[in-house]
Scaffold this motif. Structure first.
Motif, PDB file in Angstrom:
ATOM      1  N   ALA A  56       0.828  -1.210   0.000  1.00 58.15           N
ATOM      2  CA  ALA A  56       0.000   0.000   0.000  1.00 58.15           C
ATOM      3  C   ALA A  56       0.864   1.263   0.000  1.00 58.15           C
ATOM      4  O   ALA A  56       0.569   2.234  -0.714  1.00 58.15           O
ATOM      5  CB  ALA A  56      -0.930  -0.005   1.209  1.00 58.15           C
TER       6      ALA A  56
ATOM      7  N   ARG B 282       1.884   6.717  -7.027  1.00 63.37           N
ATOM      8  CA  ARG B 282       0.907   7.658  -7.581  1.00 63.37           C
ATOM      9  C   ARG B 282       1.384   9.104  -7.412  1.00 63.37           C
ATOM     10  O   ARG B 282       1.268   9.920  -8.324  1.00 63.37           O
ATOM     11  CB  ARG B 282      -0.454   7.455  -6.916  1.00 63.37           C
TER      12      ARG B 282
ATOM     13  N   GLU C 224       2.358   1.762  -3.458  1.00 63.41           N
ATOM     14  CA  GLU C 224       1.353   2.228  -4.421  1.00 63.41           C
ATOM     15  C   GLU C 224       1.039   3.711  -4.209  1.00 63.41           C
ATOM     16  O   GLU C 224       0.923   4.476  -5.172  1.00 63.41           O
ATOM     17  CB  GLU C 224       0.087   1.388  -4.297  1.00 63.41           C
ATOM     18  N   THR C 225       0.926   4.124  -2.952  1.00 63.56           N
ATOM     19  CA  THR C 225       0.659   5.535  -2.665  1.00 63.56           C
ATOM     20  C   THR C 225       1.801   6.403  -3.149  1.00 63.56           C
ATOM     21  O   THR C 225       1.590   7.465  -3.774  1.00 63.56           O
ATOM     22  CB  THR C 225       0.442   5.728  -1.148  1.00 63.56           C
ATOM     23  N   TRP C 226       3.029   5.980  -2.862  1.00 61.78           N
ATOM     24  CA  TRP C 226       4.188   6.753  -3.300  1.00 61.78           C
ATOM     25  C   TRP C 226       4.261   6.806  -4.823  1.00 61.78           C
ATOM     26  O   TRP C 226       4.558   7.870  -5.402  1.00 61.78           O
ATOM     27  CB  TRP C 226       5.473   6.153  -2.746  1.00 61.78           C
TER      28      TRP C 226
ATOM     29  N   THR D  74       8.213   2.422   2.275  1.00 62.91           N
ATOM     30  CA  THR D  74       8.336   2.464   0.814  1.00 62.91           C
ATOM     31  C   THR D  74       9.770   2.203   0.384  1.00 62.91           C
ATOM     32  O   THR D  74      10.026   1.459  -0.566  1.00 62.91           O
ATOM     33  CB  THR D  74       7.879   3.832   0.278  1.00 62.91           C
TER      34      THR D  74
END
Length: 380
Positions: free
Chosen positions: A61, A68, A64-66, A221
């Motif tokens: 998660a 984007r 994926e956030t990083w 991350t």
């Protein structure tokens, strides 16, 4: 890439297991090959630890956030580059614009209309700039351009460069035009210079990303990216992306050279002019430090072309194989020193082989293989 990696892995297993490894590769399907190879050569402990990190849902998660946020920042950076309006900035904006940010409705695999517009403006501003012509040829598939027209444009502005005729040879071969392919092979062999655009390409890709206001990675991350790619910082990840793009566009199609100059080609025995062209062109490629794949391929073809060349080119082949073997573990550890960014700059300035030589020197490894070192078996 996966099959190539598995082929390398096959070369690392014991002699007892090599036949089994080659049998795995013969299965053809990537998934079946991977499953088969795992049975005879299980992942090392460090890979198993990396897999455990990547299997963590929280890490997934965070990554994926990083990602984007990173893509959004790069899209904004591309816009800022394009606004500068000069040729290099427009080319750089085109190369770093995230594909997923292209407007919907464009053909799959083709850049969005805005990025294509940036390139069109660069071509308008630099109609005789060789780099513009090279970008059009190498990125023709994402620009949706006319490939024959792109090749003609490249030859018009860089026609005395053997590297341009090498690309034209490969394109003609793909189109089934053997006569044109043969003409370009000859032109590449006798051209006054051989200057592949690889270093300039990579410098463009690195410079385009330099200073981009991308988000820093948090600890989770960073750990995930380190496990997945060997890069644990945003700067190293940008350098890795540039190297990936460079590897995808830097190498011309070589079907024509292999077709005309491969060992056992009947035409070589009948046509002394073809043999002379092959030796001249392959000698240029074999001696050039820009890329390892070209140098290795050309050196092997030269040795296979005629026995009289074996003594001249076997030392070069041993040197290349030694650099490849010794560099692999060093490349896997670039997240420390000198870092992916520094290594990428070495590749841009000194070629891939020059960068490998610097890695070996920094690690205290001899540049030349020991006299008793055995040349590894070439993967099938």
């Amino acid at each position: 890439m996966s099959v190539a990696g598995l082929a390398y892995a096959a070369g690392q297993v014991s002699a007892t297991d090599r036949t089994a490894a080659e049998a795995c590769i013969a299965l053809g399907d990537d998934a079946r090959i991977a499953q088969c190879m795992q049975q005879i050569a299980p992942d090392p402990p460090e890979q198993q630890r990396a897999d455990a990190v990547l299997d963590d849902p929280a890490t997934q998660a965070a990554m994926e956030t990083w990602s984007r946020a990173y893509e959004s920042a790069m899209a904004a950076h591309a816009q800022a580059l394009a606004q500068r309006g000069d040729v290099r900035s427009l080319l750089g904006a085109m190369t770093v614009m995230p594909v997923q940010d292209a407007p919907t409705g464009d053909a799959p695999g083709v850049l969005g209309s805005q990025a294509r517009g940036w390139f069109a403006r660069a071509r308008q501003l630099g109609p005789t700039d060789p780099l513009v012509a090279w970008v059009e040829v190498t990125d023709c598939h994402v620009l949706g351009c006319d490939r024959d027209a792109a090749i003609a444009g490249l030859l018009q502005v860089d026609g005395d460069n053997a590297a341009a005729h090498l690309w034209a040879n490969g394109v003609a071969m793909e189109s089934g035009d053997l006569r044109a392919a043969r003409e370009h092979l000859h032109a590449a062999a006798v051209a006054p210079r051989y200057q592949p655009p690889t270093g300039e390409f990579l410098s463009l890709l690195l410079d385009a990303r330099a200073g981009a206001p991308v988000p820093a990675m948090d600890a989770r991350t960073s750990a995930g990216m380190q496990a997945a790619t060997g890069t644990g910082t945003a700067a190293d990840w940008m350098a890795m992306q540039a190297l990936g793009q460079w590897a995808a566009i830097a190498l011309a199609p070589m079907q024509g050279v292999s077709r005309f100059c491969g060992a056992g080609q009947a035409q070589l025995a009948r046509d002394p002019g073809l043999r002379a062209d092959c030796v001249a062109l392959l000698s240029r490629l074999a001696a050039d430090d820009s890329t390892l794949p070209y140098a290795e391929m050309a050196t092997r073809l030269l040795i296979g072309l005629e026995p009289g060349l074996t003594g001249q080119w076997t030392p070069r082949l041993r040197q290349l194989a030694w650099w490849r073997e010794q560099s692999l573990p060093l490349l896997a550890g670039l997240g420390g020193t000198p870092g992916t960014g520094q290594y990428a700059r070495w590749v841009a300035s000194d070629g891939e082989l020059g960068a490998m030589a610097k890695l070996l020197h920094r690690a205290g490894i001899a540049a030349a293989p020991p006299a008793d070192w055995q040349l590894p078996r070439h993967p099938r």
